[in-house]
Design a protein around this motif. Structure first.
Motif, short mmCIF file in Angstrom:
data_model
loop_
_atom_site.label_atom_id
_atom_site.label_comp_id
_atom_site.label_asym_id
_atom_site.label_seq_id
_atom_site.Cartn_x
_atom_site.Cartn_y
_atom_site.Cartn_z
N ARG A 82 0.83 -1.20 0.00
CA ARG A 82 0.00 0.00 0.00
C ARG A 82 0.86 1.25 0.00
O ARG A 82 1.74 1.41 0.84
CB ARG A 82 -0.92 0.00 1.21
N PHE A 83 0.57 2.15 -0.92
CA PHE A 83 1.24 3.43 -0.98
C PHE A 83 0.22 4.52 -0.70
O PHE A 83 -0.91 4.48 -1.18
CB PHE A 83 1.87 3.65 -2.36
N TYR A 84 0.65 5.51 0.06
CA TYR A 84 -0.20 6.65 0.36
C TYR A 84 0.33 7.87 -0.39
O TYR A 84 1.31 7.77 -1.13
CB TYR A 84 -0.20 6.92 1.87
N GLU A 85 -0.31 8.99 -0.20
CA GLU A 85 0.08 10.20 -0.92
C GLU A 85 1.56 10.49 -0.72
O GLU A 85 2.08 10.40 0.39
CB GLU A 85 -0.75 11.39 -0.43
N GLY A 86 2.22 10.82 -1.81
CA GLY A 86 3.65 11.07 -1.74
C GLY A 86 4.46 9.80 -1.75
O GLY A 86 5.63 9.80 -1.37
#
Length: 346
Positions: free
Chosen positions: A155-159
């Motif tokens: 999972r990647f979040y903003e930035g």
């Protein structure tokens, strides 16, 4: 790695991505020597409570670096065990020399296999996908360190930030506390964090693992850091003995050395890396989180022994937080969740 709390029965295991069966492990031509058997074992565990106490006393970057070196470069030049123990081949007793490496016969690989794997890892760390084999099938060294596996549940979040949660400040590993002082991570109470527990819903019919409430409410903390997603390598081929930080075989240890050689490439000499340990979804959540952290630290210590600066590494254990299959899935699927993922940090 092992893992997990009880799983809700409403969802099913994620379908195995095409071509994601674990590559067959090569057959060793001879059993491990006593020296190899020695390096597969971990050193006596550090006193984590003492390390945590030291982390609370960090006042500046020098304190943080000192703790990081103590944990990841632990015992350099110090012989462990009593005088009756066989000398540890990892110890440098007579000046600089290459760190110990098992023979090609013990790991079932040729020197050419090693060199090709290192080249493949260097390309990936630089954000360049290795070239596909002419036949359309990936060669073994590219299948060992997958370039697409990180999309399975990562999972990647903003930035392009990665996030791991802890139930309390006391649970946060000392190396993470030190890394905060070095401006590598952001550490915030979950209540103040802008990162939701789940950034997006899983695909329909896919397993959604449950994070215990204690990791998302109350005294919970969120630790985040930025990575280059295109630099990721992922492997489920580095195996440990059950419930321990001892490598399962010489082949696993040899793959860690390949990573070290790649990180020492001139083109990557100024880069820092996060080494993530991931677990499958059976067992206790907190125990899996700790074991995956300890295994990520073990890999990092071996990287240091093979010439990578401890200041360039940050080990993080995710436990079962990103497992793609439930605890009652078949072993073939669960073992894909027991993986090591490495990113170049931003």
């Amino acid at each position: 790695m092992t893992s997990a709390p009880e799983v809700s029965g409403a969802s099913k295991p994620a379908e195995r991505p095409e071509g994601r069966e674990r590559p067959e492990r090569p057959a060793a031509q001879k059993p491990p020597t006593q020296e190899t058997a020695k390096v597969l074992e971990d050193e006596p565990k550090r006193d984590r409570k003492a390390d945590a106490a030291q982390a609370r006393k960090i006042d500046n970057k020098e304190d943080a670096k000192r703790l990081l070196l103590n944990i990841l470069g632990a015992g350099a030049g110090v012989q462990r065990g009593d005088s009756n123990d066989r000398p540890d081949p990892r110890r440098r007793r007579d000046g600089p020399k290459p760190a110990y490496r098992p023979s090609v016969e013990e790991v079932g690989r040729t020197q050419q296999d090693r060199e090709r794997t290192v080249t493949s890892i260097v390309e990936r760390f630089q954000g360049r996908a290795p070239q596909a084999a002419p036949s359309g099938s990936l060669p073994r060294q590219q299948r060992i360190f997958q370039t697409t596996e990180t999309q399975r549940r990562t999972r990647f979040y903003e930035g392009n930030r990665r996030v791991i949660r802890y139930s309390s400040m006391q649970e946060i590993p000392p190396v993470i506390v030190a890394s905060q002082q070095l401006n590598r991570v952001q550490l915030l109470p979950q209540a103040q964090s802008t990162y939701s527990v789940r950034p997006q819903a899983p695909e329909q019919g896919y397993y959604q693992n449950d994070i215990p409430p204690s990791y998302t409410t109350g005294d919970a903390y969120a630790v985040s850091y930025s990575v280059d997603p295109d630099s990721a390598i992922s492997t489920d081929a580095i195996l440990f003995r059950q419930g321990s930080t001892n490598f399962a075989d010489a082949y696993s240890y040899d793959l860690v050395i390949d990573m070290a050689d790649a990180m020492k490439a001139p083109a990557l000499s100024k880069e820092t890396f996060v080494i993530e340990g991931h677990a499958s979804a059976e067992g206790d959540y907190a125990k899996n989180l700790l074991l995956s952290q300890e295994r990520a630290e073990r890999i990092s210590r071996e990287l240091v022994r093979h010439g990578v600066s401890a200041e360039r590494l940050m080990p993080v254990g995710y436990g079962e937080a990103e497992a793609a299959s439930p605890a009652d899935a078949n072993e073939a699927d669960r073992r894909l969740d027991r993986r090591v993922v490495v990113f170049r940090m931003r």
